[in-house]
Design a protein around this motif. Structure first.
Motif: not given
Length: 402
Positions: A226-229, A269-271, A283-292, A294-295
């Motif tokens: 969840g967002a807690a992560a 990893d994250h959606v 689908m992102v592994k590791g860092d989440i790009p700026d402007g995006m 995680g949901f």
């Protein structure tokens, strides 16, 4: 915590007595129709136990947060749903009182036959309920010969119906739902079956810190989603883009990671998407790009988490509180659905599985997992977390004369 319950009183003591039962019928009502009725159904064992022993059963609850008397928050639709659930038993009636105190209510109670059920109107139509006002407590207490609390989910509050009136009634008992909640949560808090695993999701870390501080000591694994992560990941130095972060509690998270990092599992990893309405998910592994942001947890994390939850080989205990992502949106529901199914698999393999919080119950249902595929579904959200944190539970302690 040992509680004095219904079965501790001789059956004959209920016959003809006015038994005031504090229930939690705070359910969703839309256009006069009750939605999820789990909280209503959980009180049926207590209600039927009392009616079969000739008690006059007076049920009381709150619904929502009305500002004074407001027909949008009437419990009348709940009375209708309760009648449907209880069914037509010869001579037994479910009545609805259009108030919760006063002469008309007393007259209605006076007309009750042994075994009848009366649901009072929304307690929160009176501000005195939440204020634990003494005069209001006395009015409620005057309706009862015996007091029963079967609403664990409201027992962290010192309100008139959960605390003040109970102190004025000599005979105070726990209902069956209350007993089950306390038994399961006490086991988890004080002596969990090993291996003990905790799955935590949702948005707010603040509400869960007290429980987590206690559970981190006892748990073998704490699985964060969840967002807690994202607050945990930020504390570890990962880039989290526009993901929800609880900056206020970052220091606590950093401290928890330093002390219990070997127990804490985090997403790898994250959606991700630009917004919840964005149809082009990534689908992102590791860092989440700026402007995006995680949901939801990603497929690699889902596999890792699901294996951890379901791979109990018939042993242990698992507690799940909070969805893994924004499960209300189909594109972000996969993590939550898989955890729900893994909880069911762990249950069928023999583990004790507990689910806490309204969002988690809704997520479980949306995942196609039935209530009988987990050991226990706690009706309490905040109350469950407060109990696990070791906080004061006035509605529970008052039953033991405190």
């Amino acid at each position: 915590m040992a509680l004095r319950t219904l079965t501790d009183l001789d059956d004959k003591k209920f016959n003809g007595k006015r038994v005031f039962v504090r229930v939690d019928f705070n359910v969703s009502v839309s256009n006069g129709t009750v939605g999820e009725d789990y909280r209503i159904r959980m009180t049926i064992p207590t209600i039927e136990y009392l009616t079969k022993r000739g008690a006059k059963v007076i049920l009381a609850s709150h619904l929502g947060r009305p500002d004074g008397r407001d027909d949008d928050y009437t419990l009348a639709p709940v009375a209708k749903r309760l009648s449907e659930i209880v069914g037509s038993r010869p001579g037994i009636k479910v009545r609805f009182a259009h108030d919760c105190v006063g002469q008309p209510v007393e007259d209605e109670i006076g007309r009750m036959n042994n075994g009848d059920i009366l649901l009072l109107e929304n307690l929160r139509f009176y501000k005195e309920e939440e204020a634990n006002d003494l005069k209001f407590c006395k009015k409620l207490a005057s309706l009862a010969d015996i007091y029963v609390n079967d609403a664990f989910s409201t027992s962290h509050r010192k309100h008139a119906s959960t605390y003040g009136m109970a102190k004025l009634v000599d005979a105070r008992l726990a209902g069956f739902n209350m007993r089950k909640e306390v038994e399961y949560l006490s086991m988890m808090k004080d002596n969990p079956i090993k291996p003990f695993k905790v799955v935590v999701g949702g948005v707010k870390i603040k509400d869960k810190i007290g429980a987590l501080e206690h559970l981190l000591l006892k748990a073998d694994k704490v699985i964060i989603g969840g967002a807690a992560a994202y607050t945990f990941l930020k504390a570890k130095g990962f880039k989290t883009g526009k993901s929800l972060i609880d900056n206020e509690h970052l220091p606590w998270v950093s401290k928890a990671l330093a002390s219990y990092g070997d127990k804490i599992m985090l997403p790898t990893d994250h959606v991700a998407a630009i917004s919840p309405a964005d149809t082009s998910i990534t689908m992102v592994k590791g860092d989440i790009p700026d402007g995006m942001a995680g949901f939801d947890i990603g497929s690699e994390t889902i596999e890792r988490y699901s294996t951890e939850v379901s791979g109990t080989n018939g042993a242990g205990m698992i507690f799940w509180n909070g969805p893994m992502g924004m499960f209300e949106v189909r594109a972000f529901a996969n993590g939550t659905v898989n955890i729900a199914k893994s909880m069911a698999l762990a249950y069928w393999r023999g583990a004790k599985t507990l689910i806490g919080g309204g969002d988690t119950l809704e997520a479980m249902k949306k995942s196609g997992v039935a209530e009988n595929e987990v050991s226990h579904v706690s009706t309490g959200g905040g109350a469950t977390l407060r109990y696990l944190a070791g906080d004061e539970m006035p509605g529970v302690s008052v039953l033991n004369g405190q």
